[in-house]
Design an enzyme around this catalytic site. Structure first.
Site, PDB file in Angstrom:
ATOM      1  N   SER A 133      31.040  43.476  39.561  1.00  0.00           N
ATOM      2  CA  SER A 133      30.131  43.250  40.695  1.00  0.00           C
ATOM      3  C   SER A 133      29.210  44.452  40.826  1.00  0.00           C
ATOM      4  O   SER A 133      29.601  45.589  40.532  1.00  0.00           O
ATOM      5  CB  SER A 133      30.923  43.095  41.994  1.00  0.00           C
ATOM      6  OG  SER A 133      30.038  43.065  43.099  1.00  0.00           O
ATOM      7  N   TYR A 146      37.434  46.485  48.003  1.00  0.00           N
ATOM      8  CA  TYR A 146      36.820  45.551  47.038  1.00  0.00           C
ATOM      9  C   TYR A 146      35.922  46.298  46.053  1.00  0.00           C
ATOM     10  O   TYR A 146      36.017  46.119  44.837  1.00  0.00           O
ATOM     11  CB  TYR A 146      36.024  44.471  47.769  1.00  0.00           C
ATOM     12  CG  TYR A 146      35.292  43.564  46.806  1.00  0.00           C
ATOM     13  CD1 TYR A 146      35.991  42.600  46.078  1.00  0.00           C
ATOM     14  CD2 TYR A 146      33.918  43.689  46.592  1.00  0.00           C
ATOM     15  CE1 TYR A 146      35.334  41.780  45.168  1.00  0.00           C
ATOM     16  CE2 TYR A 146      33.252  42.870  45.685  1.00  0.00           C
ATOM     17  CZ  TYR A 146      33.966  41.919  44.981  1.00  0.00           C
ATOM     18  OH  TYR A 146      33.314  41.115  44.073  1.00  0.00           O
TER      19      TYR A 146
HETATM   20  N1  NAP Z   1      30.214  35.534  45.228  1.00  0.00           N
HETATM   21  C1  NAP Z   1      29.668  36.746  45.065  1.00  0.00           C
HETATM   22  O1  NAP Z   1      28.730  37.140  45.801  1.00  0.00           O
HETATM   23  C2  NAP Z   1      30.163  37.646  43.961  1.00  0.00           C
HETATM   24  C3  NAP Z   1      29.368  38.738  43.604  1.00  0.00           C
HETATM   25  C4  NAP Z   1      29.785  39.578  42.593  1.00  0.00           C
HETATM   26  C5  NAP Z   1      30.971  39.328  41.943  1.00  0.00           C
HETATM   27  N2  NAP Z   1      31.754  38.268  42.306  1.00  0.00           N
HETATM   28  C6  NAP Z   1      33.009  38.053  41.587  1.00  0.00           C
HETATM   29  O2  NAP Z   1      32.973  36.781  40.974  1.00  0.00           O
HETATM   30  C7  NAP Z   1      34.296  36.310  40.801  1.00  0.00           C
HETATM   31  C8  NAP Z   1      34.396  34.872  41.313  1.00  0.00           C
HETATM   32  O3  NAP Z   1      34.107  34.876  42.687  1.00  0.00           O
HETATM   33  P1  NAP Z   1      33.491  33.613  43.467  1.00  0.00           P
HETATM   34  O4  NAP Z   1      32.336  34.100  44.205  1.00  0.00           O
HETATM   35  O5  NAP Z   1      33.363  32.444  42.557  1.00  0.00           O
HETATM   36  O6  NAP Z   1      34.679  33.406  44.531  1.00  0.00           O
HETATM   37  P2  NAP Z   1      35.450  32.105  45.049  1.00  0.00           P
HETATM   38  O7  NAP Z   1      34.500  30.963  45.234  1.00  0.00           O
HETATM   39  O8  NAP Z   1      36.259  32.572  46.209  1.00  0.00           O
HETATM   40  O9  NAP Z   1      36.408  31.710  43.836  1.00  0.00           O
HETATM   41  C9  NAP Z   1      37.484  32.544  43.479  1.00  0.00           C
HETATM   42  C10 NAP Z   1      38.282  31.879  42.370  1.00  0.00           C
HETATM   43  O10 NAP Z   1      39.392  32.737  42.055  1.00  0.00           O
HETATM   44  C11 NAP Z   1      40.581  31.972  42.090  1.00  0.00           C
HETATM   45  N3  NAP Z   1      41.719  32.801  42.482  1.00  0.00           N
HETATM   46  C12 NAP Z   1      41.839  33.590  43.587  1.00  0.00           C
HETATM   47  N4  NAP Z   1      43.057  34.170  43.608  1.00  0.00           N
HETATM   48  C13 NAP Z   1      43.711  33.737  42.499  1.00  0.00           C
HETATM   49  C14 NAP Z   1      44.997  33.974  41.971  1.00  0.00           C
HETATM   50  N5  NAP Z   1      45.881  34.787  42.580  1.00  0.00           N
HETATM   51  N6  NAP Z   1      45.338  33.368  40.807  1.00  0.00           N
HETATM   52  C15 NAP Z   1      44.463  32.540  40.169  1.00  0.00           C
HETATM   53  N7  NAP Z   1      43.232  32.288  40.619  1.00  0.00           N
HETATM   54  C16 NAP Z   1      42.857  32.875  41.775  1.00  0.00           C
HETATM   55  C17 NAP Z   1      40.306  30.837  43.089  1.00  0.00           C
HETATM   56  O11 NAP Z   1      41.086  29.690  42.811  1.00  0.00           O
HETATM   57  P3  NAP Z   1      42.418  29.241  43.608  1.00  0.00           P
HETATM   58  O12 NAP Z   1      42.176  29.508  45.052  1.00  0.00           O
HETATM   59  O13 NAP Z   1      42.539  27.789  43.236  1.00  0.00           O
HETATM   60  O14 NAP Z   1      43.506  30.057  43.018  1.00  0.00           O
HETATM   61  C18 NAP Z   1      38.844  30.535  42.776  1.00  0.00           C
HETATM   62  O15 NAP Z   1      38.764  29.646  41.681  1.00  0.00           O
HETATM   63  C19 NAP Z   1      35.210  37.298  41.515  1.00  0.00           C
HETATM   64  O16 NAP Z   1      35.762  38.190  40.588  1.00  0.00           O
HETATM   65  C20 NAP Z   1      34.258  38.028  42.443  1.00  0.00           C
HETATM   66  O17 NAP Z   1      34.720  39.324  42.753  1.00  0.00           O
HETATM   67  C21 NAP Z   1      31.362  37.414  43.299  1.00  0.00           C
END
Ligand code: NAP
Length: 234
Positions: A133, A146
């Site tokens: 990120s 985070y």
């Molecule tokens: N959204 C942003 O603005 C942003 C920006 C920069 C980086 N990121 C990074 O992008 C990545 C994805 O984030 P997102 O925005 O797509 O978030 P999200 O919509 O909350 O999705 C998170 C995913 O991670 C899975 N997950 C969470 N805990 C888990 C566990 N213990 N075991 C297995 N799976 C797990 C969830 O599935 P289940 O709940 O089904 O387990 C879900 O599929 C993350 O690493 C985040 O830090 C996001």
């Protein structure tokens, strides 16, 4: 031969978009997350997009479950995408929230990557791409845990890169800015119009992964141009 990609956190958001992006390339997707119904829905969509999908319901923070369900797995690409963000000042974080971020964003990298690397070493080929990120390199209020976990991702990936490249394995980190997902309890809506969408990040991952054998894009930042005047500056 059909290529395969294991995506953690594939049940929604960025991971789901990555799974569908590679399904459209005809890849086999190993889709990992905790929620089986969402994985089943993804599987149906991957198949209709022309790919194959093997859903695995798994908590990536559970070391023994990861070893049991992923140990010895053979895939061409691993995308460590599963992540948790609870963005609030440290004194407002519960111990459970603090530990969950460390367990999913940091410790799971150890469990999952170690399950996948032996197969890549044996084939002298593979790619480990982790979603970091921009929050891992620029400070913000609410990011003490985070942001630190994402700074870890960048440092870990760079160290691993020089450790495994002689064995034919590429290591990359893709660092998005703000993306419209349910991350940090967000309910996607009109207020998110300025952000990237998950498919933008999936395209960035595809650019990193779909490179000639001797080319490694190690680190890639992907940002929006339309930052709101008083937004978080991402
Ligand atoms: N959204 C942003 O603005 C942003 C920006 C920069 C980086 N990121 C990074 O992008 C990545 C994805 O984030 P997102 O925005 O797509 O978030 P999200 O919509 O909350 O999705 C998170 C995913 O991670 C899975 N997950 C969470 N805990 C888990 C566990 N213990 N075991 C297995 N799976 C797990 C969830 O599935 P289940 O709940 O089904 O387990 C879900 O599929 C993350 O690493 C985040 O830090 C996001």
């Amino acid at each position: 031969m059909t290529q395969s990609i294991l995506v953690t956190g594939a049940s929604r958001g960025i991971g789901r978009a990555i799974a569908l992006r590679f399904a459209r390339e005809g890849w086999t997707v190993v889709a990992v997350a905790r929620k089986q119904p969402e994985l089943d829905a993804l599987r149906a969509e991957v198949i209709s997009a022309g790919g194959m999908c093997r859903p695995i319901a798994l908590d990536v923070a559970d070391a023994s479950a990861v070893a049991r369900q992923l140990g010895g797995i053979e895939v061409d690409v691993l995308v460590n995408n599963a992540g948790v963000g609870v963005l609030k000042p440290m004194m407002e974080l519960s111990a459970e929230e603090w530990h969950r971020m460390l367990d999913v964003n940091v410790n799971a990298l150890f469990h999952v990557t170690r399950a996948v690397l032996p197969g890549m070493f044996a084939r002298k080929a593979g790619h480990v791409c982790t979603i970091g990120s921009i929050g891992g390199r620029s400070v913000f209020v609410g990011g003490s845990c985070y942001g630190a976990t994402k700074a870890f991702v960048t440092a870990w990936a760079e160290n691993l890169m020089i450790e495994v490249r002689d064995r034919g394995v590429k290591v990359s980190v893709v660092m998005p800015g703000a993306v419209t997902t349910e991350f940090n309890g967000n309910a996607p809506g009109e207020k998110d119009r300025w952000k990237l969408v998950p498919a933008d990040v999936a395209d960035a991952v595809a650019q990193v992964v779909l490179t000639p054998p001797n080319v490694l894009i190690h680190r890639l930042e992907v940002r929006t141009l339309t930052v709101p005047a008083k937004g978080p500056g991402k």
